[in-house]
Design a protein around this motif. Sequence first.
Motif, PDB file in Angstrom:
ATOM      1  N   UNK A   1       0.859  -1.188   0.000  1.00 53.07           N
ATOM      2  CA  UNK A   1       0.000   0.000   0.000  1.00 53.07           C
ATOM      3  C   UNK A   1       0.894   1.237   0.000  1.00 53.07           C
ATOM      4  N   UNK A   2       0.282   2.389  -0.274  1.00 53.96           N
ATOM      5  CA  UNK A   2       1.048   3.623  -0.324  1.00 53.96           C
ATOM      6  C   UNK A   2       1.678   3.946   1.016  1.00 53.96           C
ATOM      7  N   UNK A   3       0.946   3.726   2.120  1.00 49.97           N
ATOM      8  CA  UNK A   3       1.484   4.014   3.460  1.00 49.97           C
ATOM      9  C   UNK A   3       2.629   3.062   3.793  1.00 49.97           C
ATOM     10  N   UNK A   4       2.479   1.775   3.388  1.00 51.54           N
ATOM     11  CA  UNK A   4       3.577   0.824   3.630  1.00 51.54           C
ATOM     12  C   UNK A   4       4.814   1.195   2.814  1.00 51.54           C
ATOM     13  N   UNK A   5       4.583   1.617   1.562  1.00 57.23           N
ATOM     14  CA  UNK A   5       5.703   2.008   0.712  1.00 57.23           C
ATOM     15  C   UNK A   5       6.438   3.209   1.315  1.00 57.23           C
ATOM     16  N   UNK A   6       5.657   4.215   1.799  1.00 53.29           N
ATOM     17  CA  UNK A   6       6.291   5.372   2.434  1.00 53.29           C
ATOM     18  C   UNK A   6       7.054   4.957   3.687  1.00 53.29           C
ATOM     19  N   UNK A   7       6.491   4.018   4.464  1.00 49.37           N
ATOM     20  CA  UNK A   7       7.179   3.549   5.665  1.00 49.37           C
ATOM     21  C   UNK A   7       8.498   2.864   5.354  1.00 49.37           C
TER      22      UNK A   7
END
Length: 366
Positions: free
Chosen positions: A230-236
């Motif tokens: 997900x986008x949030x996981x990728x940013x993390x």
Amino acid sequence: MIFLVANALIAVVGGFIPSVVAAVASTALLNFYFIPPVHTFSIAERNNVIALLVFLLDAVIISTLVEQSSRRSRQALDASWEASVLSALAGKVLRGDSGIAGLIENARKLLSFSSLTLVYKPNLSQERQPEIEAGGENFEWVVNETLTLVGSGRKLKPQDSRVLDALSAQLDLMWERELLSDQASHATELAEADRMRSALLSAVSHDLRGPLASAFASVSSLRNESVDWSESQRRGLLETAENSLERLNKLIENLLDMSRLQAGAIAVHYDEISIQDLLPQVLNSIPIAHGEINIACAPDLPEVDTDGGLLERVLANLLSNALTHGVAKAKPTISLSRHGELVQIRVIDHGKGIEHLTSTAMFTPF
């Protein structure tokens, strides 16, 4: 009796041979002027012959005794001079006055030479070479297989040989001691460099492994096409990789700084700066410092003569340690105060303090 006194004086001044010649001449003059018939070398009475022979024997005995006494007196004076010179040189050696150069200069003065120089003969196993004074060499005295004393000013006397032998022995020992000291110093430098290399290897194998593994894991996870992030996981994951690489970059900078410090390659550039203007840069270099550090700054602080970059690193390290190891409920404080023309900077935390045994080890690299 006058002739005997003259013989004694000649023995004191000239030695044994001239005194014997004077004794024979005195006997002949005594016969010529005082033994009848006078003004001839003939002797009329047998008793006068005996008297002249006794006189000659007395003159020779007195001359011998006086010459021996005079010679022993000169020997005693020479021995006393030699002992005083050796004592003075030994005192200089024991006190370590100016090393080899000081010992040679003192020997030159005591021996009344116009110049006395230690000449080094090149040797493949030794690199040091003292300065050599050229010209005016009256004598050379071998110290060892690589050193020679060259002197001028007067000719050597027999009593000089023992003094020069003693001086050569001392110079040989001092030279050997200096060579051993140089070798020990070089060995210490090598040991310190080896210790630093070991510390660098330890840091590379331990401190760098964590952030490198974290960044590698984040990047590998992002490149895994079988997982739909997900986008949030990728940013993390990207944030984790960025933080790990930033930590890795700081560790590498510290390693490079330590190597430059070890090599003495870091230069200090002094400049007039304001501590108040430096504080924001210090706080910005610590990610967790904002709002976590109290600042107590006295008014009208003077500018200080310092290296701003190095001072910033010092304060950042101290504040980072205060935030990391202090009490979480109490914020660290950086205090600036004036003491005459000086500025005192204090970093105050509320931790449990540093044990005495730890305080010596905490300043070792890594």
